[in-house]
Design an enzyme around this catalytic site. Sequence first.
Site, PDB file in Angstrom:
ATOM      1  N   CYS A 119       1.393  32.612  31.056  1.00  0.00           N
ATOM      2  CA  CYS A 119       1.541  31.464  31.955  1.00  0.00           C
ATOM      3  C   CYS A 119       1.159  31.901  33.349  1.00  0.00           C
ATOM      4  O   CYS A 119       1.056  33.095  33.624  1.00  0.00           O
ATOM      5  CB  CYS A 119       2.977  30.941  31.943  1.00  0.00           C
ATOM      6  SG  CYS A 119       3.098  29.276  32.661  1.00  0.00           S
ATOM      7  N   CYS A 121       2.733  30.476  36.254  1.00  0.00           N
ATOM      8  CA  CYS A 121       3.702  30.077  37.303  1.00  0.00           C
ATOM      9  C   CYS A 121       4.338  31.249  38.032  1.00  0.00           C
ATOM     10  O   CYS A 121       4.703  31.121  39.196  1.00  0.00           O
ATOM     11  CB  CYS A 121       4.750  29.122  36.747  1.00  0.00           C
ATOM     12  SG  CYS A 121       5.768  29.826  35.446  1.00  0.00           S
ATOM     13  N   LYS A 194       7.981  22.288  24.321  1.00  0.00           N
ATOM     14  CA  LYS A 194       8.699  22.836  25.475  1.00  0.00           C
ATOM     15  C   LYS A 194       9.038  21.679  26.413  1.00  0.00           C
ATOM     16  O   LYS A 194       8.146  20.983  26.899  1.00  0.00           O
ATOM     17  CB  LYS A 194       7.825  23.864  26.189  1.00  0.00           C
ATOM     18  CG  LYS A 194       8.453  24.368  27.472  1.00  0.00           C
ATOM     19  CD  LYS A 194       7.676  25.513  28.083  1.00  0.00           C
ATOM     20  CE  LYS A 194       8.298  25.929  29.394  1.00  0.00           C
ATOM     21  NZ  LYS A 194       7.613  27.069  29.998  1.00  0.00           N
ATOM     22  N   ARG A 204      13.967  30.749  36.628  1.00  0.00           N
ATOM     23  CA  ARG A 204      13.070  30.545  37.779  1.00  0.00           C
ATOM     24  C   ARG A 204      13.497  31.404  38.953  1.00  0.00           C
ATOM     25  O   ARG A 204      12.675  31.871  39.723  1.00  0.00           O
ATOM     26  CB  ARG A 204      13.003  29.070  38.136  1.00  0.00           C
ATOM     27  CG  ARG A 204      12.238  28.336  37.042  1.00  0.00           C
ATOM     28  CD  ARG A 204      11.948  26.915  37.391  1.00  0.00           C
ATOM     29  NE  ARG A 204      11.402  26.236  36.217  1.00  0.00           N
ATOM     30  CZ  ARG A 204      11.330  24.931  36.089  1.00  0.00           C
ATOM     31  NH1 ARG A 204      11.755  24.151  37.063  1.00  0.00           N
ATOM     32  NH2 ARG A 204      10.815  24.404  34.999  1.00  0.00           N
ATOM     33  N   ARG A 216       7.789  19.952  36.889  1.00  0.00           N
ATOM     34  CA  ARG A 216       6.877  20.208  35.776  1.00  0.00           C
ATOM     35  C   ARG A 216       6.801  19.045  34.779  1.00  0.00           C
ATOM     36  O   ARG A 216       6.335  19.200  33.666  1.00  0.00           O
ATOM     37  CB  ARG A 216       7.318  21.462  35.016  1.00  0.00           C
ATOM     38  CG  ARG A 216       7.408  22.728  35.860  1.00  0.00           C
ATOM     39  CD  ARG A 216       7.107  23.955  35.025  1.00  0.00           C
ATOM     40  NE  ARG A 216       7.665  25.193  35.528  1.00  0.00           N
ATOM     41  CZ  ARG A 216       7.259  25.817  36.638  1.00  0.00           C
ATOM     42  NH1 ARG A 216       6.303  25.308  37.384  1.00  0.00           N
ATOM     43  NH2 ARG A 216       7.825  26.964  36.996  1.00  0.00           N
ATOM     44  N   GLU A 232       2.945  17.265  19.081  1.00  0.00           N
ATOM     45  CA  GLU A 232       2.573  18.489  19.805  1.00  0.00           C
ATOM     46  C   GLU A 232       2.409  19.670  18.835  1.00  0.00           C
ATOM     47  O   GLU A 232       1.463  20.448  18.932  1.00  0.00           O
ATOM     48  CB  GLU A 232       3.660  18.862  20.820  1.00  0.00           C
ATOM     49  CG  GLU A 232       3.566  18.162  22.152  1.00  0.00           C
ATOM     50  CD  GLU A 232       2.480  18.756  23.038  1.00  0.00           C
ATOM     51  OE1 GLU A 232       1.772  19.685  22.614  1.00  0.00           O
ATOM     52  OE2 GLU A 232       2.342  18.275  24.173  1.00  0.00           O
ATOM     53  N   LYS A 247      11.908  24.737  22.663  1.00  0.00           N
ATOM     54  CA  LYS A 247      12.551  25.313  23.843  1.00  0.00           C
ATOM     55  C   LYS A 247      13.009  24.217  24.778  1.00  0.00           C
ATOM     56  O   LYS A 247      12.202  23.329  25.054  1.00  0.00           O
ATOM     57  CB  LYS A 247      11.523  26.207  24.544  1.00  0.00           C
ATOM     58  CG  LYS A 247      12.016  26.862  25.797  1.00  0.00           C
ATOM     59  CD  LYS A 247      10.881  27.580  26.461  1.00  0.00           C
ATOM     60  CE  LYS A 247      11.375  28.080  27.812  1.00  0.00           C
ATOM     61  NZ  LYS A 247      10.322  28.550  28.635  1.00  0.00           N
ATOM     62  N   SER A 273      17.484  30.751  29.572  1.00  0.00           N
ATOM     63  CA  SER A 273      18.337  31.381  30.589  1.00  0.00           C
ATOM     64  C   SER A 273      19.586  30.561  30.909  1.00  0.00           C
ATOM     65  O   SER A 273      20.675  31.121  31.050  1.00  0.00           O
ATOM     66  CB  SER A 273      17.515  31.616  31.856  1.00  0.00           C
ATOM     67  OG  SER A 273      16.939  30.394  32.312  1.00  0.00           O
ATOM     68  N   TYR A 312      18.499  36.183  25.433  1.00  0.00           N
ATOM     69  CA  TYR A 312      18.984  37.239  26.320  1.00  0.00           C
ATOM     70  C   TYR A 312      20.217  37.913  25.729  1.00  0.00           C
ATOM     71  O   TYR A 312      20.672  38.915  26.254  1.00  0.00           O
ATOM     72  CB  TYR A 312      19.262  36.651  27.709  1.00  0.00           C
ATOM     73  CG  TYR A 312      18.017  35.972  28.273  1.00  0.00           C
ATOM     74  CD1 TYR A 312      16.989  36.738  28.811  1.00  0.00           C
ATOM     75  CD2 TYR A 312      17.840  34.590  28.196  1.00  0.00           C
ATOM     76  CE1 TYR A 312      15.826  36.148  29.279  1.00  0.00           C
ATOM     77  CE2 TYR A 312      16.682  33.976  28.660  1.00  0.00           C
ATOM     78  CZ  TYR A 312      15.675  34.757  29.196  1.00  0.00           C
ATOM     79  OH  TYR A 312      14.521  34.164  29.637  1.00  0.00           O
TER      80      TYR A 312
END
Length: 326
Positions: A119, A121, A194, A204, A216, A232, A247, A273, A312
């Site tokens: 990506c 970003c 997503k 972020r 976004r 998709e 996600k 996250s 995580y």
Amino acid sequence: MFPRHRPRRLRRTESIRRLVRETVLTVDDLVFPMFVVPGTGVRREISSMPGNYHLSVDELLREVERVAELSIPGILLFGIPEHKDECGSEAWSETAPVQCAVRAAKQAFPELCVMTDVCLCEYTSHGHCGVVEDGRVLNDPTLELLAKTARSHAEAGADIVAPSDMMDGRVLAIRGALDEAGFSEVAILSYAAKYASAFYGPFREAAGSAPQFGDRRGYQMDPPNVREAVREVAADIEECADIVMVKPALPYLDVLAKLASTCSTPIAAYHVSGEFAMLKAAARNGWLDERRAALEALTSIKRAGADFILTYYAPDAAGWLRETAC
Ligand code: PBG
């Protein structure tokens, strides 16, 4: 009929429960996302994601050693560049943190599955996932940059590249670039469904990738939609995605279950996250039993149909599962 029929009979002892258990979470289901930064000797905890760090390549290798010892099959790497610019050119630099980390990790742990997030970003000054012109994120000019980025990850030795930008046509563009460069064995894990989610907040902060204007929603999916996810995913499989992803995970278990019942490729789910931070925060306040809550959340993601989970919690979960097995 009750009283002859009594479901509680099969819940009476742990051994009976084990025999009739329908879903079993194992270490084989886990992938650990990690953040690589420039420099050496860097190991900075990410405040909103306790237990997760910004790591320079040397420190990352130590952490990867722990991951490998726990038998976690894969990692997903995110890079924080030295400099950001308009088009995110460090994303495809041979010497940027991700490319260096992939080379080092594959050399030290050849068996480990190394995935990379593809990506822009984290690399663009405006924080959007594509080329920006007059305040708009342009789709088609972005494809070439994503393809270049994926190719540079493949050159560094990535096993799987994972585009997370949500531009249309990126899987096809990346497949073409990989094949042309001789990387037909590198697989594509597409972030296919997503959503434009509030649960990416801590990430972020960790990646310094918040958009500097707007949001976004013009490229990530609208949270209320599920049939669109089917579309998709079908499009990405058509474009040769090897694995598709949903996600975030927990707020979208219905989407995951629906896709799992219809689609023939493996499906991944990203326990993102914000999902992690919520559990951590509650656990730190003494409001939840962290181990039980985290394993329950991960098991529910598997029950809904995920073949594997990016989380995580991977090292903690692997440790807990090992203890339970002993
Ligand atoms: C980059 C990307 C994001 C995440 C993975 N890749 C952030 C975003 O789309 O804003 C989120 C991961 C997480 O929250 O754990 N596009």
